[in-house]
Design a protein around this motif. Sequence first.
Motif, PDB file in Angstrom:
ATOM      1  N   LEU A  89       0.832  -1.201   0.000  1.00 46.85           N
ATOM      2  CA  LEU A  89       0.000   0.000   0.000  1.00 46.85           C
ATOM      3  C   LEU A  89       0.869   1.254   0.000  1.00 46.85           C
ATOM      4  O   LEU A  89       0.676   2.165  -0.821  1.00 46.85           O
ATOM      5  CB  LEU A  89      -0.912  -0.017   1.230  1.00 46.85           C
ATOM      6  N   LEU A  90       1.842   1.309   0.903  1.00 47.82           N
ATOM      7  CA  LEU A  90       2.691   2.491   0.999  1.00 47.82           C
ATOM      8  C   LEU A  90       3.629   2.613  -0.200  1.00 47.82           C
ATOM      9  O   LEU A  90       3.888   3.730  -0.682  1.00 47.82           O
ATOM     10  CB  LEU A  90       3.496   2.448   2.301  1.00 47.82           C
ATOM     11  N   LEU A  91       4.121   1.494  -0.691  1.00 44.65           N
ATOM     12  CA  LEU A  91       5.014   1.533  -1.853  1.00 44.65           C
ATOM     13  C   LEU A  91       4.292   2.050  -3.094  1.00 44.65           C
ATOM     14  O   LEU A  91       4.850   2.852  -3.863  1.00 44.65           O
ATOM     15  CB  LEU A  91       5.585   0.141  -2.124  1.00 44.65           C
ATOM     16  N   GLY A 119      -2.506   2.776  -3.920  1.00 44.34           N
ATOM     17  CA  GLY A 119      -2.205   1.874  -2.810  1.00 44.34           C
ATOM     18  C   GLY A 119      -3.217   0.765  -2.683  1.00 44.34           C
ATOM     19  O   GLY A 119      -2.865  -0.400  -2.456  1.00 44.34           O
ATOM     20  N   LEU A 120      -4.492   1.116  -2.842  1.00 41.34           N
ATOM     21  CA  LEU A 120      -5.552   0.110  -2.805  1.00 41.34           C
ATOM     22  C   LEU A 120      -5.371  -0.907  -3.926  1.00 41.34           C
ATOM     23  O   LEU A 120      -5.535  -2.115  -3.711  1.00 41.34           O
ATOM     24  CB  LEU A 120      -6.908   0.796  -2.924  1.00 41.34           C
ATOM     25  N   LEU A 140     -10.696   0.098   3.111  1.00 43.78           N
ATOM     26  CA  LEU A 140      -9.964   1.014   2.238  1.00 43.78           C
ATOM     27  C   LEU A 140     -10.766   1.451   1.015  1.00 43.78           C
ATOM     28  O   LEU A 140     -10.705   2.616   0.608  1.00 43.78           O
ATOM     29  CB  LEU A 140      -8.667   0.364   1.778  1.00 43.78           C
ATOM     30  N   ASN A 141     -11.506   0.542   0.419  1.00 43.73           N
ATOM     31  CA  ASN A 141     -12.240   0.888  -0.796  1.00 43.73           C
ATOM     32  C   ASN A 141     -13.308   1.958  -0.533  1.00 43.73           C
ATOM     33  O   ASN A 141     -13.386   2.942  -1.281  1.00 43.73           O
ATOM     34  CB  ASN A 141     -12.862  -0.365  -1.410  1.00 43.73           C
ATOM     35  N   PRO A 142     -14.129   1.823   0.512  1.00 46.76           N
ATOM     36  CA  PRO A 142     -15.089   2.895   0.800  1.00 46.76           C
ATOM     37  C   PRO A 142     -14.400   4.228   1.109  1.00 46.76           C
ATOM     38  O   PRO A 142     -14.919   5.290   0.780  1.00 46.76           O
ATOM     39  CB  PRO A 142     -15.868   2.379   2.006  1.00 46.76           C
TER      40      PRO A 142
END
Length: 214
Positions: free
Chosen positions: A87-89, A113-114, A134-136
């Motif tokens: 995610l962070l990368l 990231g998602l 994360l998606n919402p």
Amino acid sequence: MTTLTTDTIATWLRLFTSDVVADVDGLTQLDAAIGDADHGSNMERGMTAVVDGLADSPDLPGPMLKKAGMTLVSKVGGASGPLNGTLLLRMAGAIGDSSEIDGTTLAAALRAGLAGVVDRGHAQPGDKTMFDALNPACDALDAALADGAALPKALQVAADAAAAGRDSTVDMVARKGRASYLGERSVGHQDPGATSAAMLVDALAEAVNATGTP
């Protein structure tokens, strides 16, 4: 217009780490019900290592996130390290070498990231994973910014959406990871990955409100 700098990213990572450390037992209990009972300890170890490395991190948001992501991938076992690290990368890749990040860039970075989480874990809506928080959050952030909301407000809307997504996992049947072995018995338990993901978004909203530049 609010922009994010290296200081904002560092504050975000520190706030998230503090939240993880404060709730490490809660995360462990959630994971004990449907997983390996190591999500709390894994996230605590990984994020503590991330914060320990901030002093000599690159002085740009993207490279700082890249180092943090690589630290999580290398320091944390199980699924949480590779997923959160990816995610962070991916966020780092989307941001590049910009010294400041506006709302549009941040939203695109979170979406990237998602996508990295999906590529790594192949999760879909309703699988009872961090994706469901994360998606919402990404959808809510995009919509709020499109409606003209300032970034601090838009991120709070995203954090609220992530929390709702986290709560929705209680009624889901797990279809990914160790929890999927339980089948219908996974219903009634909140997903630990979605829980820490909601914490991540909430910490970002808090960091932007604390350090964002008007």
